[in-house]
Design a protein around this motif. Structure first.
Motif, PDB file in Angstrom:
ATOM      1  N   SER A 405      60.775 -10.398  15.756  1.00 39.66           N
ATOM      2  CA  SER A 405      60.217  -9.876  16.990  1.00 39.66           C
ATOM      3  C   SER A 405      60.193 -11.010  18.002  1.00 39.66           C
ATOM      4  O   SER A 405      59.362 -11.901  17.934  1.00 39.66           O
ATOM      5  N   SER A 407      59.560 -11.477  21.313  1.00 36.70           N
ATOM      6  CA  SER A 407      58.482 -11.834  22.243  1.00 36.70           C
ATOM      7  C   SER A 407      57.256 -12.348  21.483  1.00 36.70           C
ATOM      8  O   SER A 407      56.577 -13.265  21.937  1.00 36.70           O
ATOM      9  N   GLN A 408      56.995 -11.766  20.309  1.00 35.45           N
ATOM     10  CA  GLN A 408      55.866 -12.249  19.495  1.00 35.45           C
ATOM     11  C   GLN A 408      56.069 -13.698  19.075  1.00 35.45           C
ATOM     12  O   GLN A 408      55.166 -14.521  19.181  1.00 35.45           O
ATOM     13  N   SER A 410      58.121 -15.890  20.352  1.00 36.75           N
ATOM     14  CA  SER A 410      58.167 -16.739  21.529  1.00 36.75           C
ATOM     15  C   SER A 410      56.749 -17.139  21.954  1.00 36.75           C
ATOM     16  O   SER A 410      56.472 -18.318  22.227  1.00 36.75           O
ATOM     17  N   THR A 411      55.839 -16.173  21.984  1.00 36.91           N
ATOM     18  CA  THR A 411      54.449 -16.461  22.357  1.00 36.91           C
ATOM     19  C   THR A 411      53.811 -17.430  21.367  1.00 36.91           C
ATOM     20  O   THR A 411      53.115 -18.357  21.749  1.00 36.91           O
ATOM     21  N   ARG A 412      54.076 -17.207  20.083  1.00 39.04           N
ATOM     22  CA  ARG A 412      53.491 -18.093  19.077  1.00 39.04           C
ATOM     23  C   ARG A 412      53.978 -19.527  19.239  1.00 39.04           C
ATOM     24  O   ARG A 412      53.195 -20.464  19.145  1.00 39.04           O
TER      25      ARG A 412
ATOM     26  N   TYR B  65      52.397 -10.926  27.723  1.00 37.67           N
ATOM     27  CA  TYR B  65      53.789 -10.732  27.348  1.00 37.67           C
ATOM     28  C   TYR B  65      54.744 -10.769  28.520  1.00 37.67           C
ATOM     29  O   TYR B  65      55.888 -11.173  28.406  1.00 37.67           O
ATOM     30  N   ARG B  67      54.467 -12.651  31.137  1.00 33.91           N
ATOM     31  CA  ARG B  67      54.174 -13.837  31.947  1.00 33.91           C
ATOM     32  C   ARG B  67      55.394 -14.385  32.671  1.00 33.91           C
ATOM     33  O   ARG B  67      55.289 -14.892  33.773  1.00 33.91           O
ATOM     34  N   PHE B 119      45.142 -20.646  15.805  1.00 33.33           N
ATOM     35  CA  PHE B 119      45.173 -19.212  16.106  1.00 33.33           C
ATOM     36  C   PHE B 119      46.020 -18.489  15.074  1.00 33.33           C
ATOM     37  O   PHE B 119      46.872 -19.096  14.420  1.00 33.33           O
ATOM     38  N   LYS B 124      54.438  -8.229  12.760  1.00 35.47           N
ATOM     39  CA  LYS B 124      55.139  -7.228  13.575  1.00 35.47           C
ATOM     40  C   LYS B 124      54.739  -5.817  13.171  1.00 35.47           C
ATOM     41  O   LYS B 124      55.453  -5.135  12.465  1.00 35.47           O
TER      42      LYS B 124
END
Lengths: 429, 255
Positions: A405, A407-408, A410-412, B65, B67, B119, B124
């Motif tokens: 995934s 975007s997930q 990438s954020t992490r 998301y 951003r 964090f 998914k």
């Protein structure tokens, strides 16, 4: 009949191409990975013409006895990596799932099982095996996977059982594994219908040892700042230590690679421009996202300087002994990274954190690889306690691109880098 | 100094305006199909709310998301960093944040200075997120805003064992068919979210005081279920949903 003739002509073509390539390489000073792999796979794919036998073997399996007997080793897992890198994993896994295999099964196994039934995949599929050699030092899945393939191709299967060394290599384990090596040699004698060549084995073992020493030296060039290469480079160059360790060509290749890396160190050339942060990678790469991940980290001036995966092919050097090569062979193959206890794994990771002076640990929780992934939460906790560096867990899969995934993840990664940067700023103050 | 924070989530877009360390205005709209347009729109609307013009705003930080689709932002940070900053602004004593948004949930551990220490994010999967609640509200034919109030009336929450949104939906439908009370099923749904989130929270090693942020914090039923499951009090700010945007506006002032 027509199909067989076509198949025969194709094999002749592959054979001639391989021979021609090998001939031209004699005049080439530095051979590329692609050159070496072309020659290797064309020799394996035309083995029937040359009368050589082909053995499929697990990535952690003892390959040296095969080379000593002139058998060409072929690695479905290396092929799985190729499938992953060429983004064919998802499609092949779907095919395996349609055949009835669970989506929870390792994606290398799914892709390989599916690929065997079709005329496709990278390189138009692997050459058919004459025998299978399965060593369970890397996982338990390989047992069933190789049994499936042994039935499908109707070829003999040899299983080398290496008990997990939670803390130590006990005399019982030593005796048990050592005795299987004799059975392994007998298996090869019966498959090749000739005596096992112990002298040749000693030569191959010596070269294999030299290759591993070279590989360790290459990996250790990344202790320099800036690091001359990244783990992504190691993931690329590792193909030869996996498939062809024990052959003279690989020694030449790695000698040249080591010289290049040393040259880069002398000239202060880093693999990541303006390397600021140094990271350690755990688990098998996400083959289908190598470029994306490498750019993602590089864009934040972060260099993955080392990993637990590529070092697995030289991590047991300390157990090699020349006095009794076969005993030492048994020990080396039993004590590999994936066949030891979680505490031992954590110790090795902490040693790597210190050796390569890293600022953070990136753990790929690999849906496919259970033995590699299941201790990671404990390892993360131990690392946080012992070294206090930030750890990042990425959930993905080595070859099945459907389990990613963007975007997930990438954020992490962004949040992980924010923590590392903040820590650096705080420590400056 | 006037700053703005824009948080583009998967379901809603949020904005906040700060003036000299004080919160001036906030706004929430639906993100819809076009994240870039949603960023523009929520920014214009929050400016309208604060009776300000674009020219007055000195720095803008985007998060969430979407951003990177806020082209007019000076900088972007992840929502992890922004939620930490927002919670620290609202209550400097907070040491852990549980953020449940539209498509993901996170547990964030803060150090004594309010900086992110660690964090964990959900994998998914939509279970344990706002989207899960939306799917359930549709199956229950109840307005999502009424979910919280209804569930706290329940005496005996139903058991929902499935970890997957799709399977949980069929489980809920079979509970409806069995004739279980609506409030019990809804309470069961909230408990299943709490179970999911608390296992994640366990991984990061939660420390009190805890604050819940994100749109799902508006659901009192989820908050109660989480408090029960974790055995600790959870602080809910009236700004829970816009906390990420507040954090972004706060961080913009530090640029």
């Amino acid at each position: 009949m027509k199909k067989q003739i076509l198949e025969f002509l194709k094999t002749i073509l592959i054979f001639s191409f391989g021979k021609f390539k090998k001939f031209t390489l004699r005049f080439k000073k530095t051979k590329t990975m692609k050159d070496m792999m072309i020659v290797y796979y064309s020799e394996a794919k035309s083995a029937r013409l040359t009368g050589k036998k082909v053995a499929w073997i697990t990535s952690g399996g003892p390959v040296e006895p095969l080379l000593a007997m002139g058998i060409i080793p072929v690695y479905p897992e290396n092929y799985g990596a190729m499938i992953g890198a060429s983004k064919m994993g998802g499609g092949l896994c779907e095919k395996a799932e349609a055949m009835g295999y669970s989506s929870d099964l390792c994606s290398y196994a799914r892709a390989d099982i599916a690929c065997a039934t079709i005329n496709g995949g990278p390189l138009q599929g692997l050459p058919k095996p004459d025998m299978l050699v399965c060593c369970n030092n890397i996982c338990g899945t390989v047992l069933k996977w190789y049994e499936v393939q042994a039935r499908y191709f109707n070829v003999p299967l040899f299983i080398l059982d290496t008990p997990i060394c939670h803390t130590e290599y006990t005399p019982e384990i030593a005796k048990y594994v050592r005795s299987q090596f004799d059975e392994y040699f007998a298996f090869l004698e019966s498959a090749c219908k000739r005596k096992f060549n112990y002298d040749r084995l000693n030569e191959v073992l010596l070269r294999s040892f030299q290759t591993q020493v070279l590989w360790q030296e290459i990996l250790d060039t990344t202790t320099n700042k800036p690091s001359p290469m990244t783990a992504f480079d190691a993931f690329f160059h590792m193909a030869l230590i996996v498939t062809l360790r024990g052959t003279p060509e690989v020694i030449d290749y790695y000698t040249a690679l080591l010289a290049t890396m040393k040259e880069r160190v002398t000239r202060g050339i880093g693999a990541v421009p303006n390397e600021k942060y140094r990271l350690l990678w755990d688990n098998i790469p996400i083959w289908h996202r190598m470029k994306w991940l490498s750019q993602k980290f590089a864009s934040q001036s972060a260099c993955l300087v080392a990993d637990t995966y590529t070092s697995a092919w030289c991590g047991t050097l300390k157990y090699v002994s020349g006095d009794n090569p076969i005993d030492s062979l048994a020990e080396v193959y039993t004590r590999i990274y994936l066949n030891i206890g979680v505490d031992e794994m954590a110790k090795m990771i902490i040693a790597m954190i210190d050796k390569y002076d890293v600022d953070g640990l990136v753990l790929h929780s690999n849906r496919s690889c259970k033995p590699y992934s299941f201790g990671q939460l404990d390892i993360q906790r131990i690392v946080e306690q012992e070294r206090g560096i930030p750890c990042l867990m990425i959930e993905a899969d080595m070859a099945d691109e459907r389990s990613f995934s963007e975007s997930q993840i990438s954020t992490r990664i962004d949040a992980f880098m924010e923590i590392i940067k903040e820590r650096e700023e705080t420590s400056k103050k | 100094m006037l700053t703005a924070g824009i948080d583009i989530g998967s379901i809603t877009a949020k904005a906040a305006i700060f003036e000299a360390g004080k919160l001036l205005a906030t706004k929430v709209i639906f993100t819809g199909y076009n994240a870039e347009a949603a960023g523009q729109k929520v920014y214009e609307e929050v400016l309208g709310e604060a009776c300000l013009e674009k020219a007055f705003i000195e720095k803008i930080v985007s998060t969430g998301y979407g951003r990177n689709s806020v082209k007019f932002a000076d900088k972007s940070y992840t929502e992890i960093m922004c939620h930490a900053a927002g919670a620290h602004f609202l209550n400097p004593h907070i040491r852990s944040i549980i953020d449940i948004g539209g498509q993901d949930s996170k547990a964030i551990l803060l150090d004594d200075n309010g900086k992110v220490k660690n964090f964990v994010m959900n994998d998914k999967c939509a279970a344990g997120t706002g989207r899960f609640l939306e799917v359930m509200a549709r199956a229950m034919e109840v307005n999502l805003d009424e979910f919280g109030a209804m569930s706290i009336k329940s005496k005996q929450p139903s058991k929902i064992s499935s970890l997957c949104t799709v399977f949980a939906e069929s489980e809920v439908i079979s509970l409806i068919a069995k004739g279980e009370q609506r409030q019990d099923i809804i309470a069961g749904i909230h408990e299943s979210i709490a179970a999911r989130v608390s296992s994640m929270v366990g991984r990061v090693g939660i420390k009190e005081p805890v604050m819940i942020t994100g749109g799902v914090a508006r659901n009192i039923g989820v908050v109660h279920a989480l408090e029960k499951k974790l055995g600790m009090k959870i602080e809910v700010s009236p700004y829970a949903q816009v906390n990420g945007a507040i954090g972004a506006a706060f961080l913009a002032a530090l640029l």
